[in-house]
Structures are given as C-alpha cells and as structure tokens.
Enzyme design. Structure first.
Site, PDB file in Angstrom:
ATOM      1  N   SER A   3       0.798  -1.227   0.000  1.00 34.37           N
ATOM      2  CA  SER A   3       0.000   0.000   0.000  1.00 34.37           C
ATOM      3  C   SER A   3       0.830   1.276   0.000  1.00 34.37           C
ATOM      4  CB  SER A   3      -0.950  -0.009   1.191  1.00 34.37           C
ATOM      5  OG  SER A   3      -0.261  -0.295   2.385  1.00 34.37           O
ATOM      6  N   HIS A  13      -5.668  -3.103  -1.985  1.00 30.93           N
ATOM      7  CA  HIS A  13      -5.338  -2.119  -3.026  1.00 30.93           C
ATOM      8  C   HIS A  13      -5.374  -2.746  -4.412  1.00 30.93           C
ATOM      9  CE1 HIS A  13      -4.366   1.445  -0.670  1.00 30.93           C
ATOM     10  NE2 HIS A  13      -3.942   0.605   0.253  1.00 30.93           N
ATOM     11  N   LYS A  63     -12.292   0.690  -0.063  1.00 31.57           N
ATOM     12  CA  LYS A  63     -11.437   1.328  -1.063  1.00 31.57           C
ATOM     13  C   LYS A  63     -12.151   1.303  -2.416  1.00 31.57           C
ATOM     14  CE  LYS A  63      -7.360   0.905   1.726  1.00 31.57           C
ATOM     15  NZ  LYS A  63      -6.611  -0.098   2.461  1.00 31.57           N
TER      16      LYS A  63
HETATM   17  C1  LIG Z   1      -6.586  -0.408   3.912  1.00 33.83           C
HETATM   18  C2  LIG Z   1      -5.926  -1.696   4.165  1.00 33.83           C
HETATM   19  C3  LIG Z   1      -6.379  -2.565   5.164  1.00 33.83           C
HETATM   20  C4  LIG Z   1      -7.479  -2.164   6.104  1.00 33.83           C
HETATM   21  O1  LIG Z   1      -8.699  -2.164   5.450  1.00 33.83           O
HETATM   22  P1  LIG Z   1      -9.973  -1.534   6.222  1.00 33.83           P
HETATM   23  O2  LIG Z   1     -11.126  -2.209   5.603  1.00 33.83           O
HETATM   24  O3  LIG Z   1      -9.905  -0.065   5.999  1.00 33.83           O
HETATM   25  O4  LIG Z   1      -9.817  -1.884   7.664  1.00 33.83           O
HETATM   26  C5  LIG Z   1      -5.790  -3.793   5.293  1.00 33.83           C
HETATM   27  N1  LIG Z   1      -4.773  -4.162   4.477  1.00 33.83           N
HETATM   28  C6  LIG Z   1      -4.287  -3.338   3.516  1.00 33.83           C
HETATM   29  C7  LIG Z   1      -3.153  -3.804   2.651  1.00 33.83           C
HETATM   30  C8  LIG Z   1      -4.835  -2.080   3.349  1.00 33.83           C
HETATM   31  O5  LIG Z   1      -4.333  -1.261   2.424  1.00 33.83           O
END
Ligand SMILES: *Cc1c(COP(=O)(O)O)cnc(C)c1O
Length: 396
Positions: free
Chosen positions: A184, A212, A243
């Site tokens: 990320s 992502h 996301k």
């Molecule tokens: C954003 C993210 C998370 C957390 O996701 P949420 O649903 O916002 O808790 C976990 N792993 C990765 C790689 C992320 O980028």
C-alpha cells in the site's frame, strides 16, 4: 487523570511534533470524489483509495439509500445472534463468485479480517511466513496468533525460500505464506507466480491481502491473481469494501469452505463485533456489480497512472517504480515531505505526506493515487502543480 500521566502524554506529543511526525486531519466538507472541498476550498484529490471513483457513484448511493429505507440503520447484533441479514448472505456469495472462491465471510473492516484470521486458522505447531512490508493489520493479526513467525525481506524470493526451509527445519505442521497483493505505501505488486511456485514446492498455503487491488487490477478487477496469471493458485484472499468497492467500509475473507466456516465459528472480530449495516452491504453489492464490468473505468485509471508517472519521472521526481495507481513521490525527510504536501495543498492539490510510523524513518513520501473519477483536466492541473512546487522547493 492520574498525576503526571497527561503531562507524560503531552511530552510524547511534543516529541512527535519536534520530529516533524505530527499528523493532523484534513477536514473534507464535500462528498469523496475527484474534486473535494477542504475548509471551503475546492481541491483535486490525489490521496483517496477511490480507484474507480465509486465512493460517490449515483448507483451505489441509490442502492444504499434503498436498503437504508427498507431495513433501517443497522442490525444491533453480531452476525451469529440475530445480525445476519439476507443482504449479508448476498454480499458473501457475490464476493465468493467474483473472486472465484468457495465462500466468503464479512467483517467490520479488513483490519478486523486480518486481525481474526491467523489466530483462528493456525496453532503453535504451525508457521506464518510474512513479507516484511505487509500491512499493519497483518502484523497485528500475526501477533495475536500462537503460530511461529518467520519474516522475509519484501518480495525477496531467496529469503522466502530460506524462511520456508527454516519453518520446515523447525518441524512446522502447516505453513501459511502471507503477503499484500499490492504494497500500500509503495504500490508494487507481490511476485505471485514465484510465491505460488515456492508454496507448491514447500507445501504451504497462501493468503494475500487485496485491499489495493480488488476491483481495479486484473481482468474484471479480480485483483493481482488475475493480473499475474496465477488465478486460483492463491488459497485465501482478504479485502475491503472501504477502497475501490464503494469506499464505505467492511472487510472480507474469501477462500475454501472450511476456512470460511471456521472463521464463522472462531474469528473473534466476527463473533464479538456488530454486523455491517444493510445500507453499507447493499452499496458494496452494487459496487462489485459495477466493478466487474468497469473496463471503461479501468482504462481511464490506467491512462491516468501512466500519464502521471511519466510526467513526474520526466521532471526528475524520485518515484518508487511500479505499475499500479499508487505513485509514491519520495522526499525521504519527514519535514520536507510535510512542506511539499502543504505547498501542493496551497496550490489546490490534495495530497498527504507519509512519515514514520506509517513508513520507515528516512523514507517519508507523498503517496499519490490515481482515480478513474479524475478528469484529464484534473490531471493536467495536478501535474502542473507538482512541477511548479517541486521547482520552488528545490525538489526537482
Ligand atoms: C486499507 C488496508 C487494510 C485495512 O482495510 P480496512 O477495511 O480499511 O480496515 C488492510 N490491508 C491493507 C493492505 C490495506 O491497504
């Protein structure tokens, strides 16, 4: 409060400020989209995880509103008591079908999904082999499990082999390799074909975190397994609805039936935390439906990614190499990254500086992210601002 306690906390905060690591929130007054208002000012947004522009998509919003009106604000129960709604089952089946897995289970977030899975699946006889750059939620989830822990240098396949061998030498019963599909903070993709080969050689299972990736990468947005051609050789996938898939919230694990069923029995964030609200679930179902057929949006995203990356590279910015819509601009020094981010915001481009502990010390950066919701004009505006501000601050 206890004598001296708040003073101690204030000193910690002071130290964070002195290092240039203090993070303050930028307050958005509009919907999350290509152009947002911050303190009454309109800015081009380059820092949302809104890759396909679905966070304020009218169809997603309409699906959420309809569910809100039909089913109310929430379930007021965890899933296994009386919190499971028809819509939860629909979304689980949609995710499983989309990612070509037996089944899927929802969590309040992907942080929760990653927090619950390791402890549930693995015991002290087992081994977790984890990429050193994995997301904080994986690191915490691994900490909560009793399995033995092995860490490999990020994307280093020789080191992965060494760690798999070490786990075998230590007599591990089962081995699970875990990696982000897309890292990320850096935006590069896990070396899945080689990871799958090593997993087969060492008889290990694979879990990837596709936060992502799902929705915007690979054929139909099926993520890094589709993009790298490994398909179903990856056993378990964790992901988010916060996301690309609508931007609201919620996480999931998709995988073999036994994995998913055991998570329903034992995963603590599933057992002890409220069910996702129907409106959020309906929005996510609609977002997946759109994402699956969004080749047009993926083409725009790809075009923006290539254009932005090429323009900044040509101007002499230090970029982390990669091909995903995450394009980190390295400033290294936290203060410098903060100053550049502030100057860009003053120029009308919303970006965020990342420093320790989100990235290692000395690797401060501005992480930019492309979105299919951005127009070509938005991109021109943002590129011009980067070049101008970069020159003003002596970065390029
Ligand atoms: C954003 C993210 C998370 C957390 O996701 P949420 O649903 O916002 O808790 C976990 N792993 C990765 C790689 C992320 O980028």
């Amino acid at each position: 409060m206890m004598d001296g306690f708040t003073r101690h906390l204030e000193q910690t905060l002071e130290a964070i400020r002195a290092e240039g690591l203090y993070k303050s929130e930028m307050v958005i007054g509009s919907a999350q989209q290509a152009e947002v208002t911050v303190s009454g000012r309109t800015m081009v947004n380059l820092c949302a995880n809104n890759y396909l522009g679905l966070a304020n998509d009218p169809e997603v919003v309409a699906a959420s509103v309809a569910a809100l009106e039909a089913y109310g604000s929430g379930m007021a129960s965890v899933r296994f008591i009386c919190g499971t709604h028809d819509l939860h089952k629909q979304l689980e089946q949609t995710v499983a079908r989309y990612l070509e897995k037996d089944d899927a289970v929802l969590f309040g977030s992907c942080f929760d999904a990653n927090g619950g899975i390791f402890e549930t699946l693995l015991g002290p006889e087992d081994a977790i082999i984890s990429d050193s750059l994995n997301h904080a939620s994986i690191i915490d989830g691994v900490r909560l499990s009793k399995a033995r822990r092995y860490r490999f240098a990020t994307s280093d396949m020789d080191d992965l082999r060494l760690q798999l061998q070490a786990a075998d030498d230590d007599g591990a019963r089962f081995k699970l390799i875990v990696t982000d599909g897309v890292f990320s903070m850096d935006g590069f993709i896990a070396r899945l074909p080689e990871i799958c080969d090593l997993a087969e050689e060492y008889k290990a299972a694979i879990l990837i975190d596709e936060c992502h990736a799902t929705g915007h990468l690979g054929e139909k947005g099926r993520g890094t397994p589709a993009l790298t051609g490994v398909g179903n050789r990856v056993d378990i996938i964790s992901g988010t609805f916060g996301k690309t898939l609508g931007g609201a919230m919620g996480g999931f694990i998709a995988g073999p039936a036994a994995v998913v069923d055991l998570l329903r029995q034992r995963a603590r964030p599933y057992l002890f935390s409220n069910a996702l609200p129907p409106a959020v679930v309906a929005g996510a179902i609609k977002a997946i439906e759109i994402a699956e057929r969004a080749d047009d949006r993926r083409a725009i995203l790809d075009r923006h990614t290539k254009r932005f990356r090429a323009a900044l590279a040509e101007a002499g910015f230090d970029l982390v190499p990669g091909e995903t819509p995450i394009i980190p601009v390295m400033l290294h020094d936290a203060g410098r990254a903060q100053a550049m981010a502030q100057a860009l915001r003053d120029a009308g481009v919303l970006v965020s500086a990342f420093s320790f502990p989100v990235v290692p010390k000395g690797e401060a950066r501005i992480r930019t992210q492309m979105s299919a919701g951005l127009s070509d004009d938005n991109l021109t505006f943002a590129i011009d601002a980067f070049l101008r501000v970069g020159r003003q601050l002596g970065v390029v």
